[in-house]
Design a protein around this motif. Structure first.
Motif, mmCIF file in Angstrom:
data_model
loop_
_atom_site.group_PDB
_atom_site.id
_atom_site.type_symbol
_atom_site.label_atom_id
_atom_site.label_comp_id
_atom_site.label_asym_id
_atom_site.label_seq_id
_atom_site.Cartn_x
_atom_site.Cartn_y
_atom_site.Cartn_z
ATOM 1 N N VAL A 190 1.553 29.005 -8.278
ATOM 2 C CA VAL A 190 0.792 30.257 -8.260
ATOM 3 C C VAL A 190 0.313 30.573 -6.850
ATOM 4 C CG1 VAL A 190 -1.339 31.367 -9.037
ATOM 5 C CG2 VAL A 190 0.120 30.183 -10.680
ATOM 6 N N TRP A 191 -0.251 29.602 -6.148
ATOM 7 C CA TRP A 191 -0.762 29.869 -4.801
ATOM 8 C C TRP A 191 0.359 30.141 -3.812
ATOM 9 C CZ3 TRP A 191 -5.155 31.847 -4.206
ATOM 10 C CH2 TRP A 191 -6.205 31.524 -5.041
ATOM 11 N N THR A 192 1.516 29.548 -4.014
ATOM 12 C CA THR A 192 2.667 29.860 -3.171
ATOM 13 C C THR A 192 3.088 31.312 -3.367
ATOM 14 O OG1 THR A 192 3.421 27.575 -3.285
ATOM 15 C CG2 THR A 192 5.045 29.225 -2.616
ATOM 16 N N MET A 193 3.096 31.760 -4.599
ATOM 17 C CA MET A 193 3.467 33.145 -4.876
ATOM 18 C C MET A 193 2.414 34.118 -4.341
ATOM 19 S SD MET A 193 6.372 32.693 -5.943
ATOM 20 C CE MET A 193 6.704 34.418 -5.958
ATOM 21 N N VAL A 194 1.139 33.769 -4.438
ATOM 22 C CA VAL A 194 0.079 34.618 -3.889
ATOM 23 C C VAL A 194 0.252 34.755 -2.376
ATOM 24 C CG1 VAL A 194 -2.413 34.724 -3.436
ATOM 25 C CG2 VAL A 194 -1.588 34.206 -5.730
ATOM 26 N N ALA A 243 -3.463 28.645 -23.224
ATOM 27 C CA ALA A 243 -3.653 27.315 -22.643
ATOM 28 C C ALA A 243 -3.719 27.414 -21.127
ATOM 29 C CB ALA A 243 -2.511 26.402 -23.060
ATOM 30 N N GLY A 244 -4.458 26.532 -20.540
ATOM 31 C CA GLY A 244 -4.590 26.508 -19.091
ATOM 32 C C GLY A 244 -3.378 25.878 -18.441
ATOM 33 N N PRO A 245 -3.413 25.765 -17.136
ATOM 34 C CA PRO A 245 -2.312 25.126 -16.418
ATOM 35 C C PRO A 245 -2.125 23.695 -16.900
ATOM 36 C CG PRO A 245 -3.846 26.182 -14.906
ATOM 37 C CD PRO A 245 -4.454 26.247 -16.250
#
Length: 86
Positions: free
Chosen positions: A49-53, A38-40
């Motif tokens: 996710v972008w914070t972790m990236v 399943a997607g987000p």
């Protein structure tokens, strides 16, 4: 021999990582063909996710920066016990 074995192994692994047609339909447009399942479920998932990236890239930047050009110049610094080991 090793080179061809690794090439075959990585080819098989890369084929296995593509999303199946059923999962591809469930994903948002940006993730189609990349992820399974399943997607987000909300926009918060994207923020996480972008914070972790960003955190990983900042950490990588500083790790490389201080490995290439450390700023410790003190002769009693602990790294000198390893560098000047006799």
């Amino acid at each position: 021999m090793k080179k061809s074995l690794f090439s075959i192994l990585f080819s098989i692994l890369s084929i296995a990582t593509y999303a199946c047609p059923m999962c591809e339909k469930q994903q948002p447009k940006i993730l189609r063909g990349i992820a399974h399942g399943a997607g987000p479920e909300s926009n918060l998932d994207y923020v996480i996710v972008w914070t972790m990236v960003a955190t990983v890239f900042v950490t990588l930047f500083f790790a490389i920066k201080y490995l290439v050009k450390p700023k410790e110049t003190d002769v009693n610094h602990i790294k000198r016990t390893v560098i000047n080991f006799e």
